[in-house]
Design an enzyme around this catalytic site. Structure first.
Site, PDB file in Angstrom:
ATOM      1  N   GLY A 198      57.916  44.777  53.734  1.00 21.11           N
ATOM      2  CA  GLY A 198      58.734  43.854  54.018  1.00 21.11           C
ATOM      3  C   GLY A 198      59.828  44.113  54.177  1.00 21.11           C
TER       4      GLY A 198
ATOM      5  CG  HIS B 242      42.591  49.276  56.555  1.00 21.79           C
ATOM      6  ND1 HIS B 242      43.171  50.316  57.806  1.00 21.79           N
ATOM      7  CD2 HIS B 242      43.616  49.574  56.201  1.00 21.79           C
ATOM      8  CE1 HIS B 242      44.335  51.091  57.389  1.00 21.79           C
ATOM      9  NE2 HIS B 242      44.221  50.391  56.077  1.00 21.79           N
TER      10      HIS B 242
ATOM     11  CG  ASN C 299      44.909  47.732  52.323  1.00 23.04           C
ATOM     12  OD1 ASN C 299      44.593  47.608  53.203  1.00 23.04           O
ATOM     13  ND2 ASN C 299      46.204  49.085  52.290  1.00 23.04           N
TER      14      ASN C 299
HETATM   15  N1  APR Z   1      54.072  36.704  45.573  1.00 21.37           N
HETATM   16  C1  APR Z   1      55.293  37.658  46.681  1.00 21.37           C
HETATM   17  N2  APR Z   1      55.768  38.928  46.508  1.00 21.37           N
HETATM   18  C2  APR Z   1      54.639  39.426  45.746  1.00 21.37           C
HETATM   19  C3  APR Z   1      54.420  39.151  44.625  1.00 21.37           C
HETATM   20  C4  APR Z   1      53.764  37.941  43.969  1.00 21.37           C
HETATM   21  N3  APR Z   1      52.929  37.550  44.318  1.00 21.37           N
HETATM   22  N4  APR Z   1      53.224  39.897  43.563  1.00 21.37           N
HETATM   23  C5  APR Z   1      54.551  41.597  44.217  1.00 21.37           C
HETATM   24  N5  APR Z   1      55.170  40.960  45.435  1.00 21.37           N
HETATM   25  C6  APR Z   1      55.934  41.648  45.696  1.00 21.37           C
HETATM   26  C7  APR Z   1      56.502  42.917  44.848  1.00 21.37           C
HETATM   27  O1  APR Z   1      57.296  42.612  44.416  1.00 21.37           O
HETATM   28  C8  APR Z   1      56.848  44.075  45.620  1.00 21.37           C
HETATM   29  O2  APR Z   1      58.292  43.571  46.325  1.00 21.37           O
HETATM   30  O3  APR Z   1      55.312  42.511  46.648  1.00 21.37           O
HETATM   31  C9  APR Z   1      56.046  43.248  47.161  1.00 21.37           C
HETATM   32  C10 APR Z   1      54.947  44.696  48.201  1.00 21.37           C
HETATM   33  O4  APR Z   1      56.345  45.592  47.648  1.00 21.37           O
HETATM   34  P1  APR Z   1      55.681  47.470  47.763  1.00 21.37           P
HETATM   35  O5  APR Z   1      55.684  46.831  46.167  1.00 21.37           O
HETATM   36  O6  APR Z   1      57.552  48.147  48.511  1.00 21.37           O
HETATM   37  O7  APR Z   1      54.442  47.494  48.506  1.00 21.37           O
HETATM   38  P2  APR Z   1      54.538  47.983  50.644  1.00 21.37           P
HETATM   39  O8  APR Z   1      54.882  49.599  50.452  1.00 21.37           O
HETATM   40  O9  APR Z   1      55.331  46.698  50.909  1.00 21.37           O
HETATM   41  O10 APR Z   1      52.847  47.810  50.597  1.00 21.37           O
HETATM   42  C11 APR Z   1      52.543  46.394  49.907  1.00 21.37           C
HETATM   43  O11 APR Z   1      50.765  46.399  51.704  1.00 21.37           O
HETATM   44  O12 APR Z   1      49.693  48.536  52.520  1.00 21.37           O
HETATM   45  C12 APR Z   1      49.846  47.557  52.256  1.00 21.37           C
HETATM   46  O13 APR Z   1      48.536  48.933  50.085  1.00 21.37           O
HETATM   47  C13 APR Z   1      50.076  47.695  51.196  1.00 21.37           C
HETATM   48  O14 APR Z   1      49.096  45.873  49.715  1.00 21.37           O
HETATM   49  C14 APR Z   1      50.102  46.898  49.657  1.00 21.37           C
HETATM   50  C15 APR Z   1      50.939  46.017  50.686  1.00 21.37           C
END
Ligand code: APR
Length: 320
Positions: free
Chosen positions: A15, A176, A121
């Site tokens: 993000g 994927h 994912n």
């Molecule tokens: N609503 C909004 N945000 C959420 C929620 C929710 N219900 N649940 C979790 N999050 C947020 C977390 O707080 C976190 O900031 O989603 C974000 C995920 O970020 P990361 O843990 O850094 O994961 P990231 O590497 O960005 O990957 C996200 O994409 O490629 C896929 O497998 C990966 O499923 C994963 C996703």
């Protein structure tokens, strides 16, 4: 004319990178949404403060309130959890399905006209579930996987041939996951198909097979190195390419997880196929001819995706 509005649901690794890329490319105003308090606000402010030196304009807002995504033109969804070493994408299903429910409802309530790109994912099942929960038209909801998988394939091929990545085209279709289907016949260097390059002595079939396997394992390779999460630069860049195709009505031909209804003998399921992305969202699903081997691999991949969708239905009866 007002700048387009881009809502990023999930302000984690991907993000934050999405927000930065959207800023630098001046694609529009950005709203970063997350359930975690402070993270989206901090990242939005940090990116806004890079504007004077990077020379871009735009507004950047971090929020924990879905109301702030109101009227978004594009929503890119990364909310959920990424995998850790030893986990497959499928291990994330139970947790991320719940996240897709709240995100789908949030988008339906506040940004029902947006073009939605899911990255969470296991991708093909999550984009299907997100579409179901949101109720948005199928052509406006898609998943980012094929652009990333193809980019990994193109990078490895460019290294092997010692040519520019720009001149390597590649197609990776299917789900994927471990069953993704890199199509060597449709992958080229400046129009020369890979099988011809093997005949020309540029590489060997064995090396090509190894590159195909490395592409399939591309995500796991990064997870193994990072140890604390999964890839984020290439996934974010790939999704931005798709968002730009929509916002600028580029009619790009990009592989992505789209609802396939009729083509490829499928009736209504999300899987990676070539598509045309323009102002109408997924404007076309392109049906290419596959040989027996390719069709076999594609069918296996489709079955794997169907299995995950069935698992989703087993977890949440509203989806059944
Ligand atoms: N609503 C909004 N945000 C959420 C929620 C929710 N219900 N649940 C979790 N999050 C947020 C977390 O707080 C976190 O900031 O989603 C974000 C995920 O970020 P990361 O843990 O850094 O994961 P990231 O590497 O960005 O990957 C996200 O994409 O490629 C896929 O497998 C990966 O499923 C994963 C996703």
């Amino acid at each position: 004319m007002a700048r387009p509005k881009i809502a990023l649901i999930g302000a984690g690794q991907i993000g934050g990178t999405l927000a930065h890329l959207a800023a630098v490319k001046e694609l529009g105003d950005v709203v970063l949404f997350d359930i975690s308090e402070g993270i989206p606000q901090g990242k939005a402010l940090d990116i806004a403060e890079s504007g004077p030196a990077a020379k871009f304009d735009g507004s950047f807002k971090g929020t924990n309130d879905y109301a702030d995504i109101a009227g978004a033109d594009v929503c890119i969804v990364t909310a959920g959890v990424p995998r850790k070493p030893g986990m497959s994408r499928d291990d994330l299903l139970g947790i991320n399905l719940k996240v897709m429910k709240s995100v789908g409802e949030g988008i339906a309530a506040h940004a029902p006209n947006a073009f939605v790109i899911c990255i969470t994912n296991p991708l093909d099942a999550m984009v299907w579930a997100l579409r179901e929960f949101s109720g948005l038209p199928h052509n406006m909801v898609c998943g980012m996987a094929g652009v990333l998988d193809s980019a990994r394939f193109r990078h490895f091929l460019a290294e092997e041939f010692n040519v520019s990545m720009r001149d390597v085209t590649a197609f990776v279709l299917g789900g994927h996951g471990d069953t993704m289907v890199p199509l060597t016949r449709y992958s080229t260097v400046a129009g020369i198909p890979l099988p011809d390059l093997v005949d020309m002595g540029w590489t060997t079939q064995e090396k090509l097979d190894a590159i195909v396997q490395r592409t399939r394992d591309g995500g796991a390779e990064i997870v193994g190195l990072l140890k604390t999460g999964s890839a984020f630069y290439a996934p974010a860049t790939s999704a931005i390419e798709m968002a730009e195709a929509f916002l600028k009505d580029q009619k790009r031909l990009l592989p992505c997880a789209a609802n396939v209804d009729g083509a490829y003998g499928l009736n209504g399921m999300y899987v990676g196929v070539p598509t045309v992305i323009g102002a109408g969202g997924i404007e076309r699903v392109v049906e290419i001819k596959m040989n027996k081997d390719e069709q076999g691999m594609f069918d296996k991949s489709v079955d794997a995706v169907k299995g995950l969708v069935e698992a989703c239905k087993g977890i949440d009866s509203a989806l059944a």
